[in-house]
Scaffold this active site. Sequence first.
Site, PDB file in Angstrom:
ATOM      1  N   LYS A 180       0.974  -1.245  -0.023  1.00 36.19           N
ATOM      2  CA  LYS A 180      -0.121   0.003   0.011  1.00 36.19           C
ATOM      3  C   LYS A 180       0.869   1.240  -0.006  1.00 36.19           C
ATOM      4  O   LYS A 180       1.379   1.778   0.959  1.00 36.19           O
ATOM      5  CB  LYS A 180      -0.983  -0.005   1.328  1.00 36.19           C
ATOM      6  CG  LYS A 180      -1.945   1.221   0.940  1.00 36.19           C
ATOM      7  CD  LYS A 180      -2.568   1.746   2.276  1.00 36.19           C
ATOM      8  CE  LYS A 180      -1.771   2.830   2.812  1.00 36.19           C
ATOM      9  NZ  LYS A 180      -1.862   4.229   1.865  1.00 36.19           N
ATOM     10  N   GLU A 255      10.036   1.247  10.386  1.00 44.29           N
ATOM     11  CA  GLU A 255      10.955   2.344  10.090  1.00 44.29           C
ATOM     12  C   GLU A 255      10.266   3.672  10.430  1.00 44.29           C
ATOM     13  O   GLU A 255       9.418   4.022   9.614  1.00 44.29           O
ATOM     14  CB  GLU A 255      11.542   2.419   8.713  1.00 44.29           C
ATOM     15  CG  GLU A 255      12.270   1.426   8.306  1.00 44.29           C
ATOM     16  CD  GLU A 255      13.589   1.130   8.747  1.00 44.29           C
ATOM     17  OE1 GLU A 255      14.093   2.118   9.700  1.00 44.29           O
ATOM     18  OE2 GLU A 255      14.192  -0.064   8.699  1.00 44.29           O
ATOM     19  N   CYS A 289      13.108  10.844   7.085  1.00 45.60           N
ATOM     20  CA  CYS A 289      13.537  10.645   8.417  1.00 45.60           C
ATOM     21  C   CYS A 289      14.903  10.554   8.939  1.00 45.60           C
ATOM     22  O   CYS A 289      15.032  10.622  10.100  1.00 45.60           O
ATOM     23  CB  CYS A 289      12.772   9.276   8.635  1.00 45.60           C
ATOM     24  SG  CYS A 289      13.434   7.945   7.655  1.00 45.60           S
ATOM     25  N   GLU A 386       9.766  16.205  15.101  1.00 48.88           N
ATOM     26  CA  GLU A 386      10.220  16.082  13.863  1.00 48.88           C
ATOM     27  C   GLU A 386      10.045  17.219  13.063  1.00 48.88           C
ATOM     28  O   GLU A 386       8.695  17.315  12.963  1.00 48.88           O
ATOM     29  CB  GLU A 386      10.004  14.802  13.256  1.00 48.88           C
ATOM     30  CG  GLU A 386      10.792  14.131  12.204  1.00 48.88           C
ATOM     31  CD  GLU A 386      10.317  12.557  11.865  1.00 48.88           C
ATOM     32  OE1 GLU A 386       9.429  12.482  12.108  1.00 48.88           O
ATOM     33  OE2 GLU A 386      11.284  12.256  11.166  1.00 48.88           O
TER      34      GLU A 386
HETATM   35  P1  ADP Z   1       3.546  10.560   6.640  1.00 45.02           P
HETATM   36  O1  ADP Z   1       3.456  11.397   8.007  1.00 45.02           O
HETATM   37  O2  ADP Z   1       4.930  10.219   6.218  1.00 45.02           O
HETATM   38  O3  ADP Z   1       2.633  10.676   5.659  1.00 45.02           O
HETATM   39  P2  ADP Z   1       2.156   8.216   7.876  1.00 45.02           P
HETATM   40  O4  ADP Z   1       2.618   7.592   8.807  1.00 45.02           O
HETATM   41  O5  ADP Z   1       0.992   9.260   7.966  1.00 45.02           O
HETATM   42  O6  ADP Z   1       3.400   9.166   7.520  1.00 45.02           O
HETATM   43  O7  ADP Z   1       1.841   7.496   6.357  1.00 45.02           O
HETATM   44  C1  ADP Z   1       2.935   6.696   6.000  1.00 45.02           C
HETATM   45  C2  ADP Z   1       2.002   5.407   5.449  1.00 45.02           C
HETATM   46  O8  ADP Z   1       1.066   4.862   6.338  1.00 45.02           O
HETATM   47  C3  ADP Z   1       1.119   6.081   4.290  1.00 45.02           C
HETATM   48  O9  ADP Z   1       0.968   5.018   3.154  1.00 45.02           O
HETATM   49  C4  ADP Z   1      -0.432   6.218   4.572  1.00 45.02           C
HETATM   50  O10 ADP Z   1      -1.486   6.049   3.932  1.00 45.02           O
HETATM   51  C5  ADP Z   1      -0.437   4.712   5.945  1.00 45.02           C
HETATM   52  N1  ADP Z   1      -1.218   4.860   6.999  1.00 45.02           N
HETATM   53  C6  ADP Z   1      -1.613   6.265   7.513  1.00 45.02           C
HETATM   54  N2  ADP Z   1      -2.638   5.735   8.539  1.00 45.02           N
HETATM   55  C7  ADP Z   1      -2.710   4.457   8.480  1.00 45.02           C
HETATM   56  C8  ADP Z   1      -3.426   3.424   9.256  1.00 45.02           C
HETATM   57  N3  ADP Z   1      -4.458   3.754  10.241  1.00 45.02           N
HETATM   58  N4  ADP Z   1      -3.391   2.075   8.960  1.00 45.02           N
HETATM   59  C9  ADP Z   1      -2.552   2.008   7.893  1.00 45.02           C
HETATM   60  N5  ADP Z   1      -1.802   2.784   7.236  1.00 45.02           N
HETATM   61  C10 ADP Z   1      -1.998   4.072   7.374  1.00 45.02           C
END
Ligand code: ADP
Length: 485
Positions: A180, A255, A289, A386
């Site tokens: 995903k 990560e 990161c 961050e």
């Molecule tokens: P960033 O701040 O770098 O966008 P996120 O952790 O929000 O970091 O997003 C990283 C990935 O995790 C993206 O692919 C995002 O769609 C996904 N993501 C965000 N929320 C969820 C969740 N509740 N379950 C699974 N994946 C998620």
Amino acid sequence: MSDNPEKFLKQANLIAGEWVAADSGETIDVNNPATGDIIGTIPNSGREETRRAIEAAQESFESFRKTSVLERAQLLRKMHELILENQETLAQLLSMEQGKPLAESRGEVGMSAAYVLWYAEEARRTYGDVVPSPWADRRILVTKEPLGVVAAITPWNFPSSMLARKIAPAIAAGCTVVAKPATQTPYSGIAWGMIAQMAGVPAGVVNVVTGSASQIGGELTKNPLVRKITFTGSTEVGKLLIKQSAATVKKVSMELGGNAPFIIFDDADIERAVAGAMAAKYRNSGQTCVCTNRFLAQSKIYNKFVERLAEESDKLVVGNGREEGTQQGPLIDEKAVESVESMIEDAVKNGGKIVAGGKRHELGGTFFQPTVIANAKPKMRFTREEIFGPIAPVYRFKTEEEAIELANNTEFGLASYFYTQDLGRVFRVMEGLKYGLIGVNEGIITTVEAPFGGLKESGLGKEGGHQGIEDYLDTKYVCIGGLGL
Ligand code: ADP
């Protein structure tokens, strides 16, 4: 060779070898952060599509796990070749959806290819053991086998290479994948499905689903067929995924966020430190990161370092990443700009002094000036949070012990950097830093040959190196008895 990114702009999901839309037919727009233009749409998939992708991956696993390691290495070699053949096209696509300068995109795609080649090679070295047995008539084998279906969730800052680190070792080990990619930058992720298909990877081994993060993530963590979750992203979402995976005791690799210190000792080669600082701060507009979050400069070198860093920051060419010569692209979205602005406001309120940048860039949109803030203090927000943007706060310290203490005073432990020419100090500081990655007199250190991964709340597990494939393997102990020896 055409470098028109349209070639890889696939607006569909890959499930069981078929390119499909969301069941509902709904789509999500994807925009170019440099221009605001809509470049295409992606399926808004959810739980049901994810379940089918997992089932396809499980079905393919039954045959893929039996392929020889040589066959899998050859598939990866073919993928490596295809990525390099299409490096320019994939780089254009990456800059178009992500915003980073083309030079960085080319580098990222090159890094993706390097991961694939590395794991084509490592696939052949997943040795087990034959252990001396305490029983005369029994023998002990320790074997390594692919663990099954892997779910890979990746962020928008490195949409190509973050999946490379997950898909390549998974295929090398004989696992199958449901990926995903981030909604902001999905096409570089979907391109992995295309590359896998072009290389002849069997249907269902690589599946790609886009859409609702909570629905897709919910199914990936809940479904018992998924044996491993590998995630790169925020600590907040990482913690949630670990929690959600607990019910079915999945293996997890995380990560997560960082709060990288970059320490400049009085005896540092200042020009080398400034060059390293520029790379470790402004790559991808500070949205990585491993980007420096806190510069810590010793008292005697402090003023000079601030002055040189400000001069170099002012020289950075900000612009559309797809225009040659651009050194810093836009931020990913308006929310990111607002977050950077509020951190600067907080710093100024608490006595910070802006010595470069400090404002939105005249280009408008989500472009932001490279910013240096002197007189940084512990109470400012970026001491703990961050930044994920082009702000370089510089703190002052007096002694080596104080520097180590300041550097470690965070729940994070991903990347760290320090500059000194004293050999004894190199070892003392290196051993004192609680960080998974340490650059000594170097500001960019990621490479496929070395294990990348954080300590403390920055994560679990390693990616890259020979360690990076272990997380995709189950270790089994087999005791063979009754041998009549
Ligand atoms: P960033 O701040 O770098 O966008 P996120 O952790 O929000 O970091 O997003 C990283 C990935 O995790 C993206 O692919 C995002 O769609 C996904 N993501 C965000 N929320 C969820 C969740 N509740 N379950 C699974 N994946 C998620």
